[in-house]
Design an enzyme around this catalytic site. Structure first.
Site, PDB file in Angstrom:
ATOM      1  N   LYS A 161      -2.413 -24.193  22.029  1.00  0.00           N
ATOM      2  CA  LYS A 161      -1.389 -23.166  22.254  1.00  0.00           C
ATOM      3  C   LYS A 161      -1.010 -23.214  23.735  1.00  0.00           C
ATOM      4  O   LYS A 161      -1.798 -23.675  24.572  1.00  0.00           O
ATOM      5  CB  LYS A 161      -1.944 -21.774  21.934  1.00  0.00           C
ATOM      6  CG  LYS A 161      -2.431 -21.651  20.492  1.00  0.00           C
ATOM      7  CD  LYS A 161      -1.621 -20.656  19.703  1.00  0.00           C
ATOM      8  CE  LYS A 161      -2.093 -20.498  18.287  1.00  0.00           C
ATOM      9  NZ  LYS A 161      -1.091 -20.850  17.281  1.00  0.00           N
ATOM     10  N   ASP A 204      -8.309 -22.705  12.942  1.00  0.00           N
ATOM     11  CA  ASP A 204      -6.948 -22.275  12.649  1.00  0.00           C
ATOM     12  C   ASP A 204      -6.055 -23.456  12.291  1.00  0.00           C
ATOM     13  O   ASP A 204      -5.242 -23.380  11.378  1.00  0.00           O
ATOM     14  CB  ASP A 204      -6.383 -21.543  13.883  1.00  0.00           C
ATOM     15  CG  ASP A 204      -5.026 -20.918  13.619  1.00  0.00           C
ATOM     16  OD1 ASP A 204      -4.827 -20.368  12.518  1.00  0.00           O
ATOM     17  OD2 ASP A 204      -4.155 -20.968  14.519  1.00  0.00           O
ATOM     18  N   GLU A 256       1.773 -26.306  20.746  1.00  0.00           N
ATOM     19  CA  GLU A 256       2.715 -25.192  20.665  1.00  0.00           C
ATOM     20  C   GLU A 256       2.911 -24.607  22.054  1.00  0.00           C
ATOM     21  O   GLU A 256       1.991 -24.630  22.875  1.00  0.00           O
ATOM     22  CB  GLU A 256       2.156 -24.094  19.752  1.00  0.00           C
ATOM     23  CG  GLU A 256       2.010 -24.507  18.307  1.00  0.00           C
ATOM     24  CD  GLU A 256       1.403 -23.390  17.451  1.00  0.00           C
ATOM     25  OE1 GLU A 256       2.148 -22.749  16.722  1.00  0.00           O
ATOM     26  OE2 GLU A 256       0.184 -23.167  17.550  1.00  0.00           O
ATOM     27  N   LYS A 296       5.979 -29.253   4.307  1.00  0.00           N
ATOM     28  CA  LYS A 296       6.964 -29.786   5.262  1.00  0.00           C
ATOM     29  C   LYS A 296       7.429 -31.149   4.780  1.00  0.00           C
ATOM     30  O   LYS A 296       6.616 -32.035   4.509  1.00  0.00           O
ATOM     31  CB  LYS A 296       6.341 -29.928   6.661  1.00  0.00           C
ATOM     32  CG  LYS A 296       6.056 -28.594   7.349  1.00  0.00           C
ATOM     33  CD  LYS A 296       5.472 -28.807   8.736  1.00  0.00           C
ATOM     34  CE  LYS A 296       4.872 -27.543   9.309  1.00  0.00           C
ATOM     35  NZ  LYS A 296       5.791 -26.609   9.916  1.00  0.00           N
ATOM     36  N   HIS A 354      -4.401 -27.866   8.583  1.00  0.00           N
ATOM     37  CA  HIS A 354      -3.175 -28.664   8.712  1.00  0.00           C
ATOM     38  C   HIS A 354      -3.421 -30.080   9.254  1.00  0.00           C
ATOM     39  O   HIS A 354      -2.855 -31.047   8.769  1.00  0.00           O
ATOM     40  CB  HIS A 354      -2.188 -27.960   9.643  1.00  0.00           C
ATOM     41  CG  HIS A 354      -1.962 -26.516   9.312  1.00  0.00           C
ATOM     42  ND1 HIS A 354      -1.885 -26.055   8.026  1.00  0.00           N
ATOM     43  CD2 HIS A 354      -1.798 -25.419  10.106  1.00  0.00           C
ATOM     44  CE1 HIS A 354      -1.668 -24.744   8.029  1.00  0.00           C
ATOM     45  NE2 HIS A 354      -1.621 -24.339   9.285  1.00  0.00           N
ATOM     46  N   LYS A 407      -3.941 -19.275   3.319  1.00  0.00           N
ATOM     47  CA  LYS A 407      -4.967 -19.785   4.227  1.00  0.00           C
ATOM     48  C   LYS A 407      -5.524 -18.610   5.012  1.00  0.00           C
ATOM     49  O   LYS A 407      -4.768 -17.699   5.304  1.00  0.00           O
ATOM     50  CB  LYS A 407      -4.259 -20.801   5.109  1.00  0.00           C
ATOM     51  CG  LYS A 407      -4.892 -21.114   6.434  1.00  0.00           C
ATOM     52  CD  LYS A 407      -4.039 -22.105   7.187  1.00  0.00           C
ATOM     53  CE  LYS A 407      -4.561 -22.317   8.561  1.00  0.00           C
ATOM     54  NZ  LYS A 407      -4.183 -21.317   9.547  1.00  0.00           N
ATOM     55  N   ARG A 427       0.824  -1.213   0.000  1.00  0.00           N
ATOM     56  CA  ARG A 427       0.000   0.000   0.000  1.00  0.00           C
ATOM     57  C   ARG A 427       0.860   1.265   0.000  1.00  0.00           C
ATOM     58  O   ARG A 427       0.502   2.283  -0.565  1.00  0.00           O
ATOM     59  CB  ARG A 427      -0.874   0.019   1.258  1.00  0.00           C
ATOM     60  CG  ARG A 427      -1.942  -1.025   1.188  1.00  0.00           C
ATOM     61  CD  ARG A 427      -2.502  -1.351   2.552  1.00  0.00           C
ATOM     62  NE  ARG A 427      -3.608  -2.272   2.365  1.00  0.00           N
ATOM     63  CZ  ARG A 427      -4.880  -1.982   2.620  1.00  0.00           C
ATOM     64  NH1 ARG A 427      -5.217  -0.824   3.128  1.00  0.00           N
ATOM     65  NH2 ARG A 427      -5.820  -2.870   2.392  1.00  0.00           N
ATOM     66  N   HIS A 434       0.452 -24.715   4.353  1.00  0.00           N
ATOM     67  CA  HIS A 434       1.920 -24.791   4.389  1.00  0.00           C
ATOM     68  C   HIS A 434       2.430 -26.092   5.014  1.00  0.00           C
ATOM     69  O   HIS A 434       3.577 -26.466   4.824  1.00  0.00           O
ATOM     70  CB  HIS A 434       2.533 -23.552   5.057  1.00  0.00           C
ATOM     71  CG  HIS A 434       2.528 -23.572   6.556  1.00  0.00           C
ATOM     72  ND1 HIS A 434       1.465 -23.140   7.307  1.00  0.00           N
ATOM     73  CD2 HIS A 434       3.455 -23.982   7.447  1.00  0.00           C
ATOM     74  CE1 HIS A 434       1.744 -23.277   8.588  1.00  0.00           C
ATOM     75  NE2 HIS A 434       2.943 -23.789   8.712  1.00  0.00           N
TER      76      HIS A 434
HETATM   77  C1  BG6 Z   1      -0.704 -21.379  11.163  1.00  0.00           C
HETATM   78  C2  BG6 Z   1      -1.629 -21.001  12.284  1.00  0.00           C
HETATM   79  O1  BG6 Z   1      -1.437 -21.767  10.029  1.00  0.00           O
HETATM   80  O2  BG6 Z   1       0.124 -22.464  11.585  1.00  0.00           O
HETATM   81  C3  BG6 Z   1      -0.835 -20.622  13.532  1.00  0.00           C
HETATM   82  O3  BG6 Z   1      -2.416 -19.890  11.878  1.00  0.00           O
HETATM   83  C4  BG6 Z   1       0.105 -21.754  13.901  1.00  0.00           C
HETATM   84  O4  BG6 Z   1      -1.696 -20.341  14.615  1.00  0.00           O
HETATM   85  C5  BG6 Z   1       0.947 -22.156  12.703  1.00  0.00           C
HETATM   86  O5  BG6 Z   1       0.951 -21.276  14.943  1.00  0.00           O
HETATM   87  C6  BG6 Z   1       1.773 -23.380  13.013  1.00  0.00           C
HETATM   88  O6  BG6 Z   1       2.650 -23.615  11.948  1.00  0.00           O
HETATM   89  P1  BG6 Z   1       4.037 -24.308  12.198  1.00  0.00           P
HETATM   90  O7  BG6 Z   1       4.627 -24.483  10.836  1.00  0.00           O
HETATM   91  O8  BG6 Z   1       4.834 -23.380  13.074  1.00  0.00           O
HETATM   92  O9  BG6 Z   1       3.756 -25.595  12.901  1.00  0.00           O
END
Ligand code: BG6
Length: 502
Positions: free
Chosen positions: A349, A237, A218, A184, A242, A150, A47, A180
Site C-alpha cells: 500500500k 489480505d 497500490e 478480472k 489474489h 473473502k 439489519r 474477485h
Molecule cells: C481486496 C483487499 O481484496 O483487494 C484490499 O482487501 C485491496 O486491501 C483490494 O485494496 C485490491 O483490489 P483491486 O481490484 O482494487 O486491485
C-alpha cells in the site's frame, strides 16, 4: 451467452460498502446489458428496518453516485421493480423464519436462490446454519447457492473449521468462494495468452525463464479499515488470495479442457507444489515493511501528503503494530517445469504507483555483445492498463554492432471492448451455476498452508518493522530476497534499462 434460470439473488450486507460501490451498480449494468433473466428478483437483507421505497431511494443514490453521466430510465424502472428489502435484525429470533415466509411468495421471488454473503467473516457460518434451519438451502425442487466473500478463514485451522461447519448444510457444488481477482478479464487472459498461442509454451519453463515477478502495488493506504487491516496485514489480505491465484494461473500446466473441474485441478496441483518457505531462513525469503508519512500521487496526478501507518493506528488508539503494509516473498515450485526458478511475489500500500503486473525475465541470450545487453522481459499488465509488453534487443541502425532494447507494447483493450467489473462477471457466473472462477476448498487450504508459518513468525517477531516513505518505491532492503545480484524489481512503465537504482 449461457442461459440463466429464473432466480432470486439474496444479498446479505446490502447496505455495506461493497454492495453500494460494486454489487448494486454491477447488477444494474448487467440488467442494462440484457444479461439478467426477466424473472429475477433481488432481495436485499440488512439489519435496519427500512421500507422497500426507502431502500429503492437508497439504491438510486448508489446508482447516481456511480453513473455520473446518467442512465437509461427504462432500465432503471425495470431494475427498481426487481428490488426488495428484508429487515433481518440480529436480535429477532424469528428473523430467518420471516425471511423464509417472504421468499415463499413465488409470484415475486423465483425459487432458485443465490445468497451473496457480503458480511463479517464471523457471520458466514451462522447465516448458513440459519438458512438451513428454515429450509432455505434445500435443493429438492430448485437450486440453492451460497457465495462467500473473502476471507475464507484467517488461517488453515479457521478455514477448515468454516468448511466443516458450512458443509453440514451445503454440498461443495453449492459453495462459491470468491476471489474477485479471478473475475478480472486480464487475469483470465493469462491462461489464454499461454495456451492459445504456440510461441509461449516452449519457453515457459526453467530452461528459458530467469525469474517471475508478481506485483500488486497500490497508492491507497488502509483507509478506514484500520482495525481489519491491522489484524490482517498484506500477506493475508493480498498474497494468500489474489496473488497466489495469479501465480497459479501463470505457472499451472495446461488444463485438459476448460471445464471448472479441469482448471481447478491444475491450479490445486500447482499450489500444492509450491515449496514451503523455510522458517529457519525467513530473512532470505520474505521481507516486510510499513509505510511512513509521505506524499502519494492521487487519481488526477496531483500529490497529496499522507500519514504513516503507525500514525493512522495511533489515531484510533493502537500504539504499536508489526503488521506489514508491504510484503515481498520468494517462492519456488517443486516440479520439473519450474525447479529453481524464483517467483517473487510482492504487494504494498502507499507506493509510488498503483499497478498489478506479471513480469517475466528470460535468461541471458546465447549471443552476448557486451555487458550492457539486456535480458528479454515479457510483461502481462493487469491494471490499470491491460497490456502485453515484450522487450527484445535490437540492432541500433548504423555502422556499429550495438543493440538497444525495443519495447513491443500492445494494449489488450480496444475502445469498443466491453468493460466489465470483476464482480459483474462473478455475479453472472453465480447465477449461471458456473464455479470455474470460484475457489475450491483445496485451493484455499493450500494457500493458507503456505502463508501460515510466515504469518506466525512475523507476528511473533516484535522488533520494529522497516519503514518506507509513502509514495516511494520498494525499500532497497527488500532486495535481500533476490537470488542473484542482477535481479531487481520491475515497475510498470520503464524499460529494463531504466532499472531503479535504490
Ligand atoms: C481486496 C483487499 O481484496 O483487494 C484490499 O482487501 C485491496 O486491501 C483490494 O485494496 C485490491 O483490489 P483491486 O481490484 O482494487 O486491485
Amino acid at each position: 451467452m449461457k442461459k440463466i434460470d429464473p432466480c432470486t439473488l439474496v444479498l446479505f450486507g446490502a447496505s455495506g460498502n461493497l454492495s453500494r460501490v460494486k454489487l448494486m451498480p454491477g447488477l444494474f449494468r448487467l440488467d442494462a446489458a440484457g444479461r439478467l433473466p426477466d424473472h429475477m428478483a433481488i432481495l436485499s437483507v440488512g439489519r435496519g428496518d427500512v421500507s422497500r421505497e426507502a431502500w429503492q431511494a437508497d439504491i438510486k443514490v448508489m446508482l447516481d453516485t456511480k453513473f455520473k453521466n446518467g442512465y437509461d430510465e427504462a432500465v432503471f424502472k425495470r431494475f427498481m421493480a426487481r428490488n426488495h428489502y428484508h429487515a433481518n435484525p440480529p436480535t429477532d429470533p424469528d428473523a430467518f423464519k420471516k425471511m423464509q415466509a417472504k421468499l415463499a411468495d413465488e409470484s415475486v421471488f423465483p425459487q432458485n436462490l443465490a445468497y451473496f454473503l457480503s458480511v463479517r467473516p464471523t457471520d458466514f457460518a451462522p447465516i448458513v446454519e440459519q438458512l438451513s434451519g428454515v429450509g432455505l438451502l434445500d435443493e429438492t425442487n430448485h437450486w440453492r447457492r451460497v457465495l462467500i466473500e473473502k476471507p475464507f478463514g484467517t488461517d488453515l485451522p479457521s478455514a477448515q473449521a468454516l468448511q466443516a461447519s458450512i458443509t453440514k448444510h451445503l454440498k461443495e457444488s453449492q459453495i462459491y468462494r470468491i476471489d474477485h481477482y479471478l473475475g478480472k478479464s486480464a487475469l483470465q487472459n493469462i491462461m489464454l495468452t499461454r495456451f492459445a498461442n504456440t510461441m509461449f509454451e516452449p519457453i515457459w519453463n526453467n530452461q528459458y525463464i530467469d525469474h517471475v515477478q508478481i506485483t500488486n502495488n497500490e497508492t491507497l493506504g488502509v483507509g478506514d479499515r484500520t482495525e481489519f487491516y491491522n489484524n490482517t496485514g498484506a500477506l493475508r489480505d493480498m498474497v494468500q488470495s489474489h496473488l497466489l491465484q495469479t501465480l497459479a494461473l501463470v505457472a499451472m500446466e495446461k488444463p485438459q479442457d476448460l471445464s471448472p473441474e479441469s482448471i481447478r485441478a491444475e491450479k490445486v496441483k500447482l499450489l500444492q507444489s509450491i515449496e514451503p518457505i523455510p522458517v529457519d531462513d525467513l530473512n532470505k525469503h520474505v521481507f516486510r515493511a510499513q509505510y511512513a508519512a509521505g506524499r502519494v500521487c492521487v487519481g488526477d496526478g496531483h500529490g497529496e501528503n499522507v500519514h504513516g501507518y503507525l500514525d493512522e493506528l495511533a489515531s484510533v488508539g493502537v500504539t504499536e503494530s508489526v503488521t506489514e503494509t508491504y510484503a515481498a516473498l520468494k517462492l519456488f515450485i517443486d516440479n520439473p517445469r519450474w525447479k529453481g526458478v524464483p517467483f517473487y511475489v510482492r504487494t504494498a500500500k502507499r507506493m509510488h504507483e498503483g499497478n498489478t503486473a506479471i513480469s517475466i525475465r528470460f535468461k541471458k541470450a546465447p549471443m552476448q555483445l557486451n555487458d550492457e545487453q539486456h535480458q528479454n522481459w515479457l510483461m502481462l499488465n493487469i491494471q490499470p492498463r491491460e497490456c502485453i509488453k515484450m522487450e527484445i534487443e535490437s540492432k541500433i541502425p548504423g555502422l556499429d554492432i550495438a543493440t538497444r532494447t525495443l519495447s513491443i507494447d500492445s494494449p489488450q483493450r480496444q475502445a469498443t471492448d466491453e468493460s466489465i467489473d470483476s464482480y459483474e462477471s462473478l455475479l453472472l457466473n453465480l447465477m449461471e451455476g458456473d464455479p470455474s472462477l470460484y475457489l475450491h476448498i483445496s485451493e484455499v487450504e493450500a494457500q493458507w498452508r503456505l502463508m501460515d508459518p510466515i504469518v506466525k513468525a512475523w507476528a511473533a517477531d516484535k522488533s520494529p518493522v522497516h519503514q518506507y516513505i509513502a509514495g516511494s518505491r520498494d525499500p532497497a532492503e527488500s532486495s535481500v530476497i533476490f537470488e542473484s545480484e542482477d535481479q531487481f524489481w520491475r515497475y510498470s512503465i520503464e524499460l529494463n534499462g531504466d532499472k531503479h537504482q535504490s
